[in-house]
Design an enzyme around this catalytic site. Structure first.
Site, PDB file in Angstrom:
ATOM      1  CG  HIS A 207     -16.911   3.433 -25.830  1.00 25.05           C
ATOM      2  ND1 HIS A 207     -17.209   2.222 -25.135  1.00 25.05           N
ATOM      3  CD2 HIS A 207     -16.868   4.200 -24.453  1.00 25.05           C
ATOM      4  CE1 HIS A 207     -17.601   2.261 -23.828  1.00 25.05           C
ATOM      5  NE2 HIS A 207     -16.973   3.650 -23.458  1.00 25.05           N
ATOM      6  CB  CYS A 245     -14.165   3.225 -21.856  1.00 30.03           C
ATOM      7  SG  CYS A 245     -15.408   2.860 -20.403  1.00 30.03           S
ATOM      8  CG  HIS A 274     -15.656   7.616 -21.386  1.00 35.07           C
ATOM      9  ND1 HIS A 274     -16.834   6.585 -22.483  1.00 35.07           N
ATOM     10  CD2 HIS A 274     -15.568   8.542 -22.079  1.00 35.07           C
ATOM     11  CE1 HIS A 274     -17.077   7.655 -23.480  1.00 35.07           C
ATOM     12  NE2 HIS A 274     -16.492   8.767 -23.259  1.00 35.07           N
ATOM     13  CG  ASP A 319     -18.182   6.257 -18.740  1.00 31.04           C
ATOM     14  OD1 ASP A 319     -19.094   6.736 -18.919  1.00 31.04           O
ATOM     15  OD2 ASP A 319     -17.755   5.106 -19.329  1.00 31.04           O
ATOM     16  CG  HIS A 320     -21.218   4.536 -16.298  1.00 32.31           C
ATOM     17  ND1 HIS A 320     -21.283   3.168 -16.963  1.00 32.31           N
ATOM     18  CD2 HIS A 320     -21.589   5.015 -17.826  1.00 32.31           C
ATOM     19  CE1 HIS A 320     -21.436   2.948 -18.217  1.00 32.31           C
ATOM     20  NE2 HIS A 320     -21.640   4.160 -18.755  1.00 32.31           N
ATOM     21  CE1 TYR A 333     -23.166   8.308 -19.183  1.00 28.43           C
ATOM     22  CE2 TYR A 333     -24.954   6.775 -19.232  1.00 28.43           C
ATOM     23  CZ  TYR A 333     -23.530   7.384 -19.743  1.00 28.43           C
ATOM     24  OH  TYR A 333     -22.827   6.515 -20.627  1.00 28.43           O
TER      25      TYR A 333
END
Length: 359
Positions: A207, A245, A274, A319-320, A333
């Site tokens: 990542h 990501c 992501h 993601d997020h 999250y």
């Protein structure tokens, strides 16, 4: 593409697996065993327990996140071999339960970093937020304390208290670290574990640094296209792969995120992705936006199309996300906004697929 959702495990995640299963198009989780510190062996018993829970919910878990790399490995200390051996045992144990990809990072000291975990937007939602000008006025301990205060009592990935208990000592050890030396230590780690990965059929998916620049004078080695090229060349095995990501790479507007996805997709190096959006507010100053392209500055269509064209079998997760509709949970999250993000990504995918087939 397989759409997945990060899940921290029973007792560590306030979101039930049943709720994740109810999200249309969701095939599984990117799982975590939050009880383990970096360097510890993930036992078969605990892995099986998590896998059974996921399967009982009608989901699968082929991707594991946050098998964290011990700081001694990143530093290249004499003790690293012990932790590398533990890592190899964990990989063997995970493979026994069908894991195909392990997402990890090589960020020194800190994992992802924000200056505010609940920045209030005009509509009343909250989001993760970063202002480098604020960082420049803080010490490492200041940001650790602030992050802990804003975490709502929940551990954050890479911010577990145990990992930061020796903060001053670890920061001192990095005093003479360079990007080149960090990459040498990274190569040592990969060269040691890749034979195990090849034997058991696991791809390591690294990542990016988040944000994509150095922090507190400590170098980072995964923030741009050239860094990624250097990483995939550290070990030429197919098991040395990437978790791209869009938000982490997108924190730096100099990065052409869709081009990065296209290039390394074509090179067969994307093992997981992501996907999220970022809104630029100034130099090294951004907030995390809704996945909808118009809410931020990233070309979400081009990112998803790159995956469709060059990594169609990849595991993806939203993601997020923002906290919306009164939700209270682990910062970054939430359930609701990540579920919306998954639907947006799937909608883009469906449209791209129909256009590709001439429908």
């Amino acid at each position: 593409m397989k759409m997945t959702f990060r899940w921290y495990g029973e007792g560590y995640d306030p979101i039930p697996l049943q709720y994740i299963k109810q999200i249309p198009g969701m095939t599984g989780t990117m799982g975590v065993l939050s009880q383990y510190e970096a360097g510890e062996v993930w036992t078969k018993e605990e892995i099986k327990k998590m896998m059974d829970q996921v399967a009982e919910a009608g989901l699968e878990c082929e991707v594991i996140e946050s098998v964290n790399v011990h700081e001694d490995i990143k530093l290249g200390l004499d003790t690293r071999d012990e932790y590398i051996e533990n890592y190899k045992i964990t990989l063997e144990n995970l493979a026994e339960f069908g894991v195909k990809t392990v997402v990890y990072n090589f960020m020194p000291v800190f994992d992802w970093l924000r200056t505010e975990l609940a920045h209030v937007n005009e509509d009343g939602s909250t989001c993760l937020y970063y202002d480098h000008a604020e960082i420049e006025g803080m010490t490492p301990q200041d940001i650790v304390n602030k992050t802990a205060e804003q975490s709502g009592g929940l551990t954050l990935p890479g911010w577990e208290p145990e990992r930061l208990a020796r903060l001053d000592e670890v920061m001192a050890l990095y005093q003479n670290m360079t990007k080149e030396k960090l990459r040498e230590n990274w190569k040592y780690f990969l060269d040691a574990i890749i034979p195990t990965c090849e034997k058991v059929g696991i791809r390591m998916a690294c990542h990016p640094d988040d944000p994509a620049w150095d922090l507190f004078g400590i170098p980072r080695a995964y923030g741009c296209r050239d860094d990624i090229d250097a990483i995939v060349k550290l070990n030429d095995s197919d098991a040395n792969a990437l978790c791209l990501c869009s938000g982490s790479l997108g924190s730096n507007p100099d990065n052409d995120v869709p081009a990065i996805f296209r290039e390394f997709g074509q090179r067969g190096k994307i093992a997981a992705a992501h996907v999220r959006n970022v809104k630029y507010l100034g130099y090294k100053h951004f907030q995390e936006a809704a996945h909808w392209a118009a809410d931020g500055n990233l070309d979400m269509y081009a990112i998803v199309k790159a995956l469709y064209d060059y990594a169609p079998d990849v595991h993806v997760r939203p993601d997020h996300g923002r906290m919306i509709w009164g939700e209270d949970g682990r910062p970054g999250y939430p359930l609701y906004d990540r579920a919306l993000g998954a639907q947006y990504i799937l909608g883009l995918w469906d449209a791209i697929d129909k256009a590709a087939k001439g429908e």
